[in-house]
Design a protein around this motif. Structure first.
Motif, PDB file in Angstrom:
ATOM      1  N   LEU A   1       3.724   1.772   2.736  1.00 42.07           N
ATOM      2  CA  LEU A   1       4.901   2.592   2.473  1.00 42.07           C
ATOM      3  C   LEU A   1       4.476   3.977   1.998  1.00 42.07           C
ATOM      4  O   LEU A   1       3.286   4.241   1.797  1.00 42.07           O
ATOM      5  CB  LEU A   1       5.753   1.922   1.391  1.00 42.07           C
ATOM      6  N   ASP A   2       5.458   4.842   1.793  1.00 37.39           N
ATOM      7  CA  ASP A   2       5.134   6.099   1.118  1.00 37.39           C
ATOM      8  C   ASP A   2       4.817   5.774  -0.347  1.00 37.39           C
ATOM      9  O   ASP A   2       5.178   4.699  -0.847  1.00 37.39           O
ATOM     10  CB  ASP A   2       6.297   7.098   1.242  1.00 37.39           C
TER      11      ASP A   2
ATOM     12  N   ASP B   1       5.016  -3.816 -10.019  1.00 42.02           N
ATOM     13  CA  ASP B   1       4.892  -3.833 -11.481  1.00 42.02           C
ATOM     14  C   ASP B   1       3.639  -3.095 -11.936  1.00 42.02           C
ATOM     15  O   ASP B   1       3.554  -2.652 -13.078  1.00 42.02           O
ATOM     16  CB  ASP B   1       4.759  -5.281 -11.988  1.00 42.02           C
ATOM     17  N   LEU B   2       2.660  -3.030 -11.059  1.00 41.80           N
ATOM     18  CA  LEU B   2       1.357  -2.476 -11.428  1.00 41.80           C
ATOM     19  C   LEU B   2       0.884  -1.558 -10.302  1.00 41.80           C
ATOM     20  O   LEU B   2       1.117  -1.841  -9.129  1.00 41.80           O
ATOM     21  CB  LEU B   2       0.376  -3.635 -11.635  1.00 41.80           C
ATOM     22  N   VAL B   3       0.238  -0.452 -10.687  1.00 44.67           N
ATOM     23  CA  VAL B   3      -0.171   0.565  -9.713  1.00 44.67           C
ATOM     24  C   VAL B   3      -1.685   0.739  -9.772  1.00 44.67           C
ATOM     25  O   VAL B   3      -2.253   0.839 -10.866  1.00 44.67           O
ATOM     26  CB  VAL B   3       0.506   1.920 -10.038  1.00 44.67           C
ATOM     27  N   VAL B   4      -2.338   0.779  -8.618  1.00 45.92           N
ATOM     28  CA  VAL B   4      -3.776   1.046  -8.551  1.00 45.92           C
ATOM     29  C   VAL B   4      -3.963   2.393  -7.862  1.00 45.92           C
ATOM     30  O   VAL B   4      -3.474   2.593  -6.744  1.00 45.92           O
ATOM     31  CB  VAL B   4      -4.510  -0.047  -7.744  1.00 45.92           C
ATOM     32  N   THR B   5      -4.655   3.335  -8.517  1.00 51.12           N
ATOM     33  CA  THR B   5      -4.860   4.665  -7.931  1.00 51.12           C
ATOM     34  C   THR B   5      -6.207   4.712  -7.215  1.00 51.12           C
ATOM     35  O   THR B   5      -7.193   5.219  -7.748  1.00 51.12           O
ATOM     36  CB  THR B   5      -4.783   5.760  -9.017  1.00 51.12           C
ATOM     37  N   ALA B   6      -6.239   4.164  -6.002  1.00 52.22           N
ATOM     38  CA  ALA B   6      -7.473   4.166  -5.195  1.00 52.22           C
ATOM     39  C   ALA B   6      -7.519   5.446  -4.370  1.00 52.22           C
ATOM     40  O   ALA B   6      -7.572   5.409  -3.135  1.00 52.22           O
ATOM     41  CB  ALA B   6      -7.509   2.917  -4.317  1.00 52.22           C
ATOM     42  N   LEU B   7      -7.488   6.556  -5.060  1.00 50.24           N
ATOM     43  CA  LEU B   7      -7.358   7.892  -4.459  1.00 50.24           C
ATOM     44  C   LEU B   7      -8.522   8.765  -4.907  1.00 50.24           C
ATOM     45  O   LEU B   7      -9.106   8.526  -5.969  1.00 50.24           O
ATOM     46  CB  LEU B   7      -6.064   8.550  -4.966  1.00 50.24           C
ATOM     47  N   PRO B   8      -8.833   9.819  -4.137  1.00 48.43           N
ATOM     48  CA  PRO B   8      -9.842  10.767  -4.628  1.00 48.43           C
ATOM     49  C   PRO B   8      -9.440  11.269  -6.013  1.00 48.43           C
ATOM     50  O   PRO B   8      -8.272  11.641  -6.234  1.00 48.43           O
ATOM     51  CB  PRO B   8      -9.785  11.894  -3.590  1.00 48.43           C
TER      52      PRO B   8
ATOM     53  N   TYR C   1       0.841  -1.191   0.000  1.00 50.47           N
ATOM     54  CA  TYR C   1       0.000   0.000   0.000  1.00 50.47           C
ATOM     55  C   TYR C   1       0.878   1.243   0.000  1.00 50.47           C
ATOM     56  O   TYR C   1       1.919   1.283   0.664  1.00 50.47           O
ATOM     57  CB  TYR C   1      -0.912   0.008   1.236  1.00 50.47           C
ATOM     58  N   GLY C   2       0.434   2.249  -0.756  1.00 51.45           N
ATOM     59  CA  GLY C   2       1.081   3.565  -0.728  1.00 51.45           C
ATOM     60  C   GLY C   2       0.160   4.503   0.026  1.00 51.45           C
ATOM     61  O   GLY C   2      -1.023   4.623  -0.309  1.00 51.45           O
TER      62      GLY C   2
ATOM     63  N   ALA D   1       6.227   2.398  -2.614  1.00 53.76           N
ATOM     64  CA  ALA D   1       5.291   1.330  -3.007  1.00 53.76           C
ATOM     65  C   ALA D   1       5.334   1.121  -4.518  1.00 53.76           C
ATOM     66  O   ALA D   1       5.370  -0.018  -5.002  1.00 53.76           O
ATOM     67  CB  ALA D   1       3.876   1.685  -2.548  1.00 53.76           C
ATOM     68  N   VAL D   2       5.370   2.216  -5.275  1.00 55.22           N
ATOM     69  CA  VAL D   2       5.375   2.120  -6.738  1.00 55.22           C
ATOM     70  C   VAL D   2       6.684   1.524  -7.234  1.00 55.22           C
ATOM     71  O   VAL D   2       6.701   0.646  -8.110  1.00 55.22           O
ATOM     72  CB  VAL D   2       5.138   3.515  -7.365  1.00 55.22           C
ATOM     73  N   THR D   3       7.788   1.961  -6.662  1.00 55.47           N
ATOM     74  CA  THR D   3       9.105   1.499  -7.114  1.00 55.47           C
ATOM     75  C   THR D   3       9.231  -0.013  -6.962  1.00 55.47           C
ATOM     76  O   THR D   3       9.861  -0.671  -7.789  1.00 55.47           O
ATOM     77  CB  THR D   3      10.215   2.204  -6.300  1.00 55.47           C
TER      78      THR D   3
END
Ligand code: NAP
Length: 198
Positions: free
Chosen positions: A39-40, A49-56, A28-29, A44-46
């Motif tokens: 993590l920050d 392989d894949l990023v999920v933007t569960a953000l506003p 989790y970021g 987390a992204v670094t």
């Protein structure tokens, strides 16, 4: 897969828990990194392989800008976000988040999906409703194939997945936010899905 889920709210924790259950390694970021799997955002992204933007929706781009082009690179980015007027939490502001992400980060392979339903339905499409549709939009065919595989891990049958085409088609589902909230108000319930029948 190694997956960075940015945001630890309803969508992030729901998708993260189910993907972990399916054997993926989820980091989790968060703005409050407190542990080995929380993590920050950039760390987390670094490590993923894949990023999920569960953000506003209105905050996605500023978080991604802080993470930066180098860390995001050509990773696949699953964007389930929506832009909601915070005061009412009911109306869609019409902002086209996915196209703006793809334009700002041309190497990153953005796929819009899961934004037309409540978070609980994202991982419960079969037991809650007999017919359910999830839309997918993105320019990169290989990235969409990976995301469609993840949708399968979340419980979505192939027959329920409609690939709308390029990332420009994400605007259509993002604008459907108003329809979603109108249905919530009419039914007084969030346990429903949109289904395309033909
Ligand atoms: N809830 C649903 O049913 C649903 C359905 C479809 C789409 N969506 C969309 O999915 C996204 C996430 O929704 P959600 O329901 O999970 O929201 P949420 O419960 O409010 O969680 C969002 C998370 O994002 C992080 N965050 C909040 N404000 C931030 C800011 N200003 N900058 C950076 N990070 C911030 C927080 O995690 P940290 O505290 O760990 O940083 C927060 O827990 C939204 O775009 C929403 O519109 C939601």
């Amino acid at each position: 897969m190694n997956i960075a889920v940015l945001g630890t709210g309803k969508v992030g924790s729901t998708l993260g828990a189910r993907l972990t259950l399916r054997g993926h390694r989820v980091l989790y970021g968060s703005r409050t990194p407190t542990g080995p799997d929380r993590l920050d955002h950039r760390s987390a992204v670094t490590s993923s392989d894949l990023v999920v933007t569960a953000l506003p929706g209105n905050d996605v781009l500023s978080v991604l800008n802080e993470i930066g082009d180098e860390a995001l690179g050509d990773k696949i980015l699953l964007d389930p976000s929506a832009t909601i007027i915070p005061q009412t939490a009911t109306e869609h502001t019409g902002g086209e988040v996915a196209v703006r992400i793809q334009t700002r980060f041309p190497r990153t392979r953005v796929v819009k999906t899961l934004n037309t339903m409540n978070f609980a339905i994202m991982v419960d499409p079969l037991t809650s409703v007999p017919a359910a549709t999830v839309f997918v939009s993105g320019d990169d065919i290989a990235a969409k194939t990976v995301i469609i595989g993840l949708l399968g891990d979340l419980g979505w049958p192939d027959a329920g997945i409609i690939d709308l085409g390029g990332i420009d088609t994400a605007a259509a589902t993002e604008q459907a936010g108003s329809l979603y909230f109108a249905i919530v108000r009419a039914l007084g319930d969030t346990r429903f899905n949109l289904a395309v029948s033909r």
